[in-house]
Design an enzyme around this catalytic site. Sequence first.
Site, short mmCIF file in Angstrom:
data_model
loop_
_atom_site.label_atom_id
_atom_site.label_comp_id
_atom_site.label_asym_id
_atom_site.label_seq_id
_atom_site.Cartn_x
_atom_site.Cartn_y
_atom_site.Cartn_z
N GLU A 65 0.82 -1.21 0.00
CA GLU A 65 0.00 0.00 0.00
C GLU A 65 0.86 1.26 0.00
OE1 GLU A 65 -2.19 -3.11 2.57
OE2 GLU A 65 -0.14 -2.61 1.97
N CYS A 87 -2.63 -4.12 7.01
CA CYS A 87 -2.29 -4.33 8.41
C CYS A 87 -2.74 -3.14 9.25
CB CYS A 87 -0.80 -4.58 8.57
SG CYS A 87 0.25 -3.21 8.03
N ALA A 166 13.07 -36.01 -9.24
CA ALA A 166 13.22 -36.29 -10.67
C ALA A 166 13.07 -37.79 -10.85
CB ALA A 166 14.59 -35.84 -11.16
N TRP A 182 22.55 -38.39 -14.29
CA TRP A 182 21.41 -37.50 -14.06
C TRP A 182 20.21 -38.08 -14.79
CZ3 TRP A 182 22.13 -33.99 -10.44
CH2 TRP A 182 23.41 -33.52 -10.20
N ARG A 196 15.14 -23.58 -5.65
CA ARG A 196 15.91 -23.45 -4.41
C ARG A 196 16.08 -21.99 -3.99
NH1 ARG A 196 21.17 -27.51 -4.98
NH2 ARG A 196 20.05 -29.52 -4.77
N GLY A 330 15.94 -38.32 0.57
CA GLY A 330 15.52 -39.36 -0.36
C GLY A 330 14.10 -39.81 -0.14
N LEU A 333 12.68 -40.04 3.52
CA LEU A 333 12.28 -38.77 4.12
C LEU A 333 10.98 -38.27 3.49
CD1 LEU A 333 13.00 -36.49 6.11
CD2 LEU A 333 14.24 -35.37 4.25
N SER A 336 8.13 -40.09 4.98
CA SER A 336 7.76 -39.63 6.31
C SER A 336 6.93 -38.35 6.24
CB SER A 336 9.02 -39.38 7.15
OG SER A 336 9.76 -40.57 7.32
#
EC number: 3.5.4.26
Length: 404
Positions: A65, A87, A166, A182, A196, A330, A333, A336
């Site tokens: 604003e 706000c 991937a 890859w 990232r 991997g 994880l 989980s």
Amino acid sequence: MPNDSNAAANGHSAEDIRWMTKAIELASQGRGKVEPNPPVGCVLVRDSICIGKGYHQRFGGPHAEVEALSDCDDASGATAYVSLEPCCHHGKTPPCADALIRANVARVVISVVDPFDQVDGGGIERLRSAGIEVITGVAKEEGEELLAAYLKRVLTGMPWVIAKWAMSLDGRIATKTGESKWITGPSARSAVHELRASVDAIAVGMGTVLADNPLLTVRLPKPTKIATAAETDAKTANNSGPLVRLVYSRSRVPDLQSQLVQTASQTPTWLVAGPEIATADLARLADHDVETWQCETIDPVEMVRQSLLWLGSNDNPRGLAMTHLMVEGGSQLLGSFAAAGQIDEVHAFIAGKCIGGHSAPGPVGDPGIKTLADATSLRMSRMDSFDNDVRLIYRRQIAATETT
């Protein structure tokens, strides 16, 4: 939170929707630069003409604003289109509701009401008390789409979790011997580095650390023109702090010679440790500038929940709540996080390759689910092409009216 009586599906004019869409587009330019604040855009309109616009550009900087009012000589009688409720409290900047009142705007149109406890309808009430007409819920779905990560953190205390992997056409992330470099090509990998650069932290499990010895930094192509230091910083880190590398481990610690530990003094590296890891091992990591935080449980699903609450608070080593966490692997994880119900967005990069093999791993491992009704449900958001690879993006919907 006020009752959104003005948000009927067909109750908004094409004019209001048009300008709110512009405000949301502006707001998107702040994503990855303003967190833990929300990305917000504002457009000032009088007689169907834009007379000022702005967005929240960096953490600690002027809000949308104020940026829009600075872009305008005289906002009196104008309509302010704001993607999130203005706000009404003093934080790093003064209240934006007061700035709009002082500017003598006649009308404020809002996409999303802010559930943050220091706002939560207070900005709307202050504007209305000053005699300003306020309309809420315009382009609400689009506004909540942009603000999903902020809304999740405010409503649950946890950051938004992006799962990235991937894989081959047949759903493998590695061969049966573990080879994974890859699967996708250079263009797709460059897109991963751009992702990232927009998050607070990258998380991996100890299996990935042992197998790949990753560096987990942002490596973007060199710009074609000479960039200023500020431009370079904006491409490699959030304005709220540098990218954090996060390792999850129940029983082991990274080797002191690993790339993550050896570069911890240059790039923040944190370990989320299980309770069985020895204090002496944690102390050795601390001597190498690795921050450690020990969970109370060895259960991997509960470790995810506990760590997300820690990351989403101001009690983590950065001293600021995290909004975006990307989990790169991997598969255990990721499994989980899936079992904890904490995958909010998926970036699945798919290569034009078939790998096969019963023992070749898929992207999401144990513990898995028993019934389809328990599966994480996401909706298609976008598809991108990179040479012979594609990226599918799926996202969860988080609404401002959702409760924890």
